[in-house]
Design a protein around this motif. Structure first.
Motif, PDB file in Angstrom:
ATOM      1  N   HIS A  39      -4.741   3.819 -13.545  1.00 45.27           N
ATOM      2  CA  HIS A  39      -3.402   3.387 -13.147  1.00 45.27           C
ATOM      3  C   HIS A  39      -2.983   4.002 -11.816  1.00 45.27           C
ATOM      4  CE1 HIS A  39      -1.916   0.878 -16.447  1.00 45.27           C
ATOM      5  NE2 HIS A  39      -2.594   1.658 -17.272  1.00 45.27           N
ATOM      6  N   SER A  40      -3.541   5.164 -11.484  1.00 49.11           N
ATOM      7  CA  SER A  40      -3.233   5.758 -10.184  1.00 49.11           C
ATOM      8  C   SER A  40      -3.700   4.865  -9.042  1.00 49.11           C
ATOM      9  CB  SER A  40      -3.880   7.142 -10.067  1.00 49.11           C
ATOM     10  OG  SER A  40      -3.369   8.025 -11.036  1.00 49.11           O
ATOM     11  N   ASP A  41      -4.813   4.152  -9.255  1.00 53.42           N
ATOM     12  CA  ASP A  41      -5.268   3.198  -8.244  1.00 53.42           C
ATOM     13  C   ASP A  41      -4.236   2.096  -8.037  1.00 53.42           C
ATOM     14  OD1 ASP A  41      -7.682   4.570  -8.002  1.00 53.42           O
ATOM     15  OD2 ASP A  41      -8.714   3.302  -9.451  1.00 53.42           O
ATOM     16  N   VAL A  42      -3.658   1.609  -9.140  1.00 54.33           N
ATOM     17  CA  VAL A  42      -2.629   0.571  -9.034  1.00 54.33           C
ATOM     18  C   VAL A  42      -1.434   1.099  -8.243  1.00 54.33           C
ATOM     19  CG1 VAL A  42      -1.066  -0.926 -10.330  1.00 54.33           C
ATOM     20  CG2 VAL A  42      -3.378  -0.503 -11.184  1.00 54.33           C
ATOM     21  N   ALA A  43      -1.072   2.353  -8.479  1.00 52.42           N
ATOM     22  CA  ALA A  43       0.020   2.947  -7.712  1.00 52.42           C
ATOM     23  C   ALA A  43      -0.329   3.004  -6.229  1.00 52.42           C
ATOM     24  CB  ALA A  43       0.335   4.343  -8.236  1.00 52.42           C
ATOM     25  N   VAL A  44      -1.588   3.334  -5.924  1.00 53.46           N
ATOM     26  CA  VAL A  44      -2.025   3.446  -4.525  1.00 53.46           C
ATOM     27  C   VAL A  44      -1.813   2.142  -3.782  1.00 53.46           C
ATOM     28  CG1 VAL A  44      -4.070   3.634  -3.072  1.00 53.46           C
ATOM     29  CG2 VAL A  44      -3.638   5.350  -4.820  1.00 53.46           C
ATOM     30  N   TYR A  45      -2.261   1.017  -4.369  1.00 55.45           N
ATOM     31  CA  TYR A  45      -2.202  -0.240  -3.621  1.00 55.45           C
ATOM     32  C   TYR A  45      -0.961  -1.082  -3.911  1.00 55.45           C
ATOM     33  CZ  TYR A  45      -4.120  -2.761  -7.772  1.00 55.45           C
ATOM     34  OH  TYR A  45      -4.338  -3.289  -9.019  1.00 55.45           O
ATOM     35  N   ASN A  46      -0.265  -0.797  -5.033  1.00 57.26           N
ATOM     36  CA  ASN A  46       0.814  -1.709  -5.428  1.00 57.26           C
ATOM     37  C   ASN A  46       2.200  -1.077  -5.426  1.00 57.26           C
ATOM     38  OD1 ASN A  46       1.504  -4.420  -6.544  1.00 57.26           O
ATOM     39  ND2 ASN A  46       2.183  -3.216  -8.309  1.00 57.26           N
ATOM     40  N   GLU A  47       2.282   0.246  -5.559  1.00 55.25           N
ATOM     41  CA  GLU A  47       3.588   0.873  -5.731  1.00 55.25           C
ATOM     42  C   GLU A  47       4.030   1.709  -4.535  1.00 55.25           C
ATOM     43  OE1 GLU A  47       3.545   2.980  -9.443  1.00 55.25           O
ATOM     44  OE2 GLU A  47       2.682   1.276 -10.526  1.00 55.25           O
ATOM     45  N   PHE A  48       3.126   2.473  -3.964  1.00 54.10           N
ATOM     46  CA  PHE A  48       3.493   3.322  -2.838  1.00 54.10           C
ATOM     47  C   PHE A  48       3.746   2.499  -1.582  1.00 54.10           C
ATOM     48  CE2 PHE A  48       0.993   6.591  -5.276  1.00 54.10           C
ATOM     49  CZ  PHE A  48       2.080   7.411  -5.555  1.00 54.10           C
ATOM     50  N   GLU A  49       4.608   3.024  -0.742  1.00 55.63           N
ATOM     51  CA  GLU A  49       4.883   2.416   0.548  1.00 55.63           C
ATOM     52  C   GLU A  49       4.479   3.376   1.651  1.00 55.63           C
ATOM     53  OE1 GLU A  49       8.945   1.236   0.716  1.00 55.63           O
ATOM     54  OE2 GLU A  49       8.797  -0.168  -0.964  1.00 55.63           O
ATOM     55  N   GLU A  50       4.098   2.829   2.786  1.00 60.00           N
ATOM     56  CA  GLU A  50       3.627   3.641   3.900  1.00 60.00           C
ATOM     57  C   GLU A  50       4.639   4.719   4.278  1.00 60.00           C
ATOM     58  OE1 GLU A  50       1.791   3.068   8.418  1.00 60.00           O
ATOM     59  OE2 GLU A  50       2.621   1.349   7.314  1.00 60.00           O
ATOM     60  N   GLY A  51       4.157   5.963   4.399  1.00 61.32           N
ATOM     61  CA  GLY A  51       5.004   7.067   4.815  1.00 61.32           C
ATOM     62  C   GLY A  51       5.772   7.754   3.714  1.00 61.32           C
ATOM     63  N   THR A  52       5.688   7.248   2.472  1.00 62.07           N
ATOM     64  CA  THR A  52       6.404   7.867   1.358  1.00 62.07           C
ATOM     65  C   THR A  52       5.527   8.922   0.694  1.00 62.07           C
ATOM     66  OG1 THR A  52       5.653   6.150  -0.175  1.00 62.07           O
ATOM     67  CG2 THR A  52       7.760   5.789   0.962  1.00 62.07           C
ATOM     68  N   PRO A  53       6.139   9.883  -0.026  1.00 62.94           N
ATOM     69  CA  PRO A  53       5.338  10.918  -0.702  1.00 62.94           C
ATOM     70  C   PRO A  53       4.326  10.289  -1.657  1.00 62.94           C
ATOM     71  CG  PRO A  53       7.654  11.534  -0.680  1.00 62.94           C
ATOM     72  CD  PRO A  53       7.590  10.123  -0.167  1.00 62.94           C
ATOM     73  N   GLY A  54       3.088  10.754  -1.586  1.00 64.79           N
ATOM     74  CA  GLY A  54       2.024  10.243  -2.443  1.00 64.79           C
ATOM     75  C   GLY A  54       1.235   9.102  -1.847  1.00 64.79           C
TER      76      GLY A  54
END
Length: 348
Positions: A39-54
């Motif tokens: 699920h961390s992979d899903v967060a990487v490509y689907n949830e995080f936005e450029e420049g945000t923590p993580g």
């Protein structure tokens, strides 16, 4: 070679041909046996936005749960036998700070200036036919099945580290442990608790099939929803649980964990769903601790492999070819997986 690549934020990964990597100094080229979809992979490509923590800047090959066979050795590498199977410790720190010196690259003091967080997190990962990793990050698997072992590098290591830190709270008779969230990490968490402690394990989830698996592993289950905390406390005779592990991390699950605690208990938030909790002196059980953990140490991973080889823990995996790897991520994102999806680039 074929690889599953994260190319841009808020964009589903792509399957494409990339150059086969060459191991540099101190590195090993692995022929990938298995790569777990997390699920961390899903967060990487689907949830995080450029420049945000993580957020980890693309592009790179996904896959931070990896196993494989040593194919080639970079300059200066010794002690690694070609053809042997290894599990990969994913985090990569600076290698020189205090945290890295104790094998805890996840808490590297220089993380902000490192070029990447780990294998599959900024650096090309194992969702490919081959991957290069630092020789230091390899844990030998012996004759154990490396494909089934692949998820243990996160889905086994993460609950193990959290539980290991909480063992003093579970030592002795009449102790209770609570597992919230029975996905890949939670199911292995139940197995680890049963193997390492004599505590009564209570497990809770919204999915009946997930609870059935936890029951088969020796847990007492409680369904989510109204009256959940009351049922948990009833099982403990009213005192609450001595250690709780929230593998979801949403506000609602953190609240359940905190409200289920006994005095002097330990509540560990493992999931990263971004939940918050309002603490009060008058509602927190006296001396109960609320904490969090992230992954674990290289030493921990050696111990996880020991448990795996002894048959004490066994992840449930669904195998996918590299050509079907995107379907594994689609099903993971849609919540359609019952086990851990493992991409097997070279066949089973």
């Amino acid at each position: 070679m074929k690889a599953i690549v994260f190319e841009d934020f808020k964009t589903f990964p792509t399957l494409k041909d990339v150059e086969k990597p060459i191991p540099g100094p101190g590195e090993v080229l692995l022929k990938v046996a298995g790569a777990g979809a997390c699920h961390s992979d899903v967060a990487v490509y689907n949830e995080f936005e450029e420049g945000t923590p993580g957020a980890v800047p693309p592009p790179f090959v996904l896959g931070h749960e990896n196993s494989g066979w040593a194919e080639d050795l970079g300059p200066g590498v010794s002690g690694i036998k070609k053809g042997d199977a290894y599990l990969v410790y994913g985090p990569i720190g600076c290698g020189r700070c205090r945290a890295c010196s104790r094998g805890q690259d996840t808490y590297c003091e220089n993380a902000a200036t490192n070029p990447y967080l780990g294998v599959g997190l900024g650096r090309d990962g194992g969702m490919a036919e081959y991957v290069t990793v630092p020789a230091r990050n390899l844990v030998p698997l012996g004759d154990a099945d490396p494909i089934a072992a692949a998820p243990l590098s996160d889905a086994g290591l993460t609950p193990y580290h959290a539980i290991k830190n909480s063992l003093p709270n579970l030592a002795g008779g009449g102790r209770y442990a609570l597992v919230i969230g029975l996905g890949g990490l939670g199911q292995i968490g139940v197995q680890i608790l049963k193997a390492l402690t004599g505590a009564t394990v209570i497990a809770t989830d919204m999915k009946p099939e997930a609870m059935a698996k936890a029951e088969a592993a020796g847990a007492i289950t409680v369904g989510g929803g109204e009256g959940q905390v009351e049922r948990i406390r009833e099982i403990t005779g009213g005192k609450g649980v001595d250690a709780a592990f929230d593998f979801v991390g949403a506000s609602s699950t953190v609240k359940v964990a905190a409200q289920s605690m006994a005095r002097m208990g330990r509540c560990t938030i493992v999931g990263i769903a971004g939940g918050t909790f309002e603490w009060s002196f008058f509602t927190n059980p006296y001396e109960a601790t609320l904490t969090n953990t992230y992954w674990g140490t290289i030493e921990d991973l050696h111990e996880v492999v020991d448990m795996y080889r002894a048959g004490q823990i066994m992840p449930e995996v669904e195998r996918y070819s590299i050509d079907d790897g995107l379907e594994a991520y689609r099903k993971l994102q849609a919540g359609e997986l019952s086990g851990r999806a493992v991409v097997v680039p070279h066949g089973s």
